[in-house]
Scaffold this active site. Sequence first.
Site, mmCIF file in Angstrom:
data_model
loop_
_atom_site.group_PDB
_atom_site.id
_atom_site.type_symbol
_atom_site.label_atom_id
_atom_site.label_comp_id
_atom_site.label_asym_id
_atom_site.label_seq_id
_atom_site.Cartn_x
_atom_site.Cartn_y
_atom_site.Cartn_z
ATOM 1 N N CYS A 162 0.806 -1.224 0.000
ATOM 2 C CA CYS A 162 0.000 0.000 0.000
ATOM 3 C C CYS A 162 0.840 1.276 0.000
ATOM 4 C CB CYS A 162 -0.951 -0.002 1.196
ATOM 5 S SG CYS A 162 -1.970 -1.488 1.254
ATOM 6 N N HIS A 303 -2.980 7.975 5.995
ATOM 7 C CA HIS A 303 -3.226 6.656 5.408
ATOM 8 C C HIS A 303 -4.638 6.229 5.799
ATOM 9 C CE1 HIS A 303 -2.128 2.981 3.468
ATOM 10 N NE2 HIS A 303 -2.215 2.246 4.566
ATOM 11 N N GLU A 314 -1.176 5.086 13.409
ATOM 12 C CA GLU A 314 -0.779 6.270 12.646
ATOM 13 C C GLU A 314 -0.837 7.519 13.510
ATOM 14 O OE1 GLU A 314 -1.576 8.296 8.273
ATOM 15 O OE2 GLU A 314 -3.041 6.869 9.070
ATOM 16 N N LYS A 335 -9.572 8.342 2.103
ATOM 17 C CA LYS A 335 -10.040 6.963 1.888
ATOM 18 C C LYS A 335 -11.488 6.796 2.336
ATOM 19 C CE LYS A 335 -5.734 4.265 2.155
ATOM 20 N NZ LYS A 335 -4.727 5.314 2.417
ATOM 21 N N HIS A 340 -9.710 2.155 -0.108
ATOM 22 C CA HIS A 340 -8.267 1.941 -0.075
ATOM 23 C C HIS A 340 -7.818 1.401 -1.429
ATOM 24 C CE1 HIS A 340 -4.302 1.020 0.959
ATOM 25 N NE2 HIS A 340 -4.464 0.421 2.127
ATOM 26 N N PHE A 401 1.529 -3.665 3.884
ATOM 27 C CA PHE A 401 1.816 -4.986 4.433
ATOM 28 C C PHE A 401 3.319 -5.253 4.333
ATOM 29 C CE2 PHE A 401 -2.478 -7.416 3.774
ATOM 30 C CZ PHE A 401 -3.050 -6.625 4.739
#
Length: 413
Positions: A162, A303, A314, A335, A340, A401
């Site tokens: 991502c 994010h 975050e 988002k 996402h 990830f």
Amino acid sequence: MRRVVVTGLGCVSPVGNSVEETWGAVVAGKCGIDTITRYDNTPFKVKYAAEVKNFDASQFMDVKMARKMGYFSKFAVAAAKQALEDAKIIDDKEILDKTSIYLGVGIGGLEVTESSMKEYFDSGMTRMPPMTIPELIPNEGAANISIAFGLHGAAHTIATACASGTDAIGNALDNIRCGRSDVVLAGGAESTQNGFANLGFTMLKALSTKWVDNPQKACRPFDKQRDGFIMGEGATLLVLEEYEHAKARGAKIYAELAGYGASCDGYHLTAPNPDGIIGGRCMTLAMQDAGIKPEDVQYYNAHGTSTHLNDSGETAMLHMAFGEAAKNLHISSTKSMTGHCLGNAGSLEALMCVKSIENNFVPPTINLDDQDYEGGCDLNYTPNKGIETKIDVAMSANFGFGGHNGCLVFKRV
């Protein structure tokens, strides 16, 4: 050090098939999440996603060429065409001949993998479509852009989950700074709207499932009722250009790409490190690279995935990187509207930063109805309605990830 500026923008997203449509939808707080239509969702627990809508590849490329592409490549070529046109270099063969490409792709043509594997097994392992491999491999997005528009510089694909779109733009920044290119087309592309991806992410317990009757409420970053992320798709490309090169040809300059930072948690395959130390480090590195202090930043595009681990983690990173200045920072997760977009997430959110500087506007985080203070989400996330305010410096960060962290800093020129 050579300065790098943004001179062209292109976008295909779940809320619009152009920059203007996408930005207009985000400003209005319009959500692109709805019931899945791309495939039969009957067997699946997850029934909704943020799909690109009303996309007509023939508006952007030769139809025969499009037939040999996965969705992520089609979206990439469409966004590239828009960005090159916006930068007014799409007919300048001399510039295009030397232009490089950095494209972030987290997964690639997964719908091609799914359909080809079905034919493979149904045929007793004797058949599959002949273009299977060229359609699914991640590098073909950049390759198709090069073929379509005659870009003959380097063409690189970045795969950091991502964070791919962010890292592609960051690597493009370094490419121009070191003098390898004067112009780079950089961003991300992704499409995982298929049953294979749906079940794969569902098995990881990563996706939202409880908003079947009201999908547009499903993505709610920093809210107590968040229950997972919603898969999006699309592509976003930025034309990045050495400042003097842009000035010499009279290019419109949207903003300066001033800094980039990257790090890796080295912690877990799918979960971010909850202490936020290494993720916070990438933010600090980006600010140092840009020559700014935390108090210089007005807007941070989060994010903000709408998962419990990301949103609290975050926030911890922001406290670590910004210190007391975090309390005055305008933050939002777009988002909440776009879903996402995986490999395209960072590039789409970089676009949000550029547009926020251009328009002095902080987009909202929609569906933030009950902020999760007890869960560690204690900053200003611009709930439900955007605000007008002067923005000279904007940042975005993305976390993938495997622990991949990337952060970008944009400044007004």
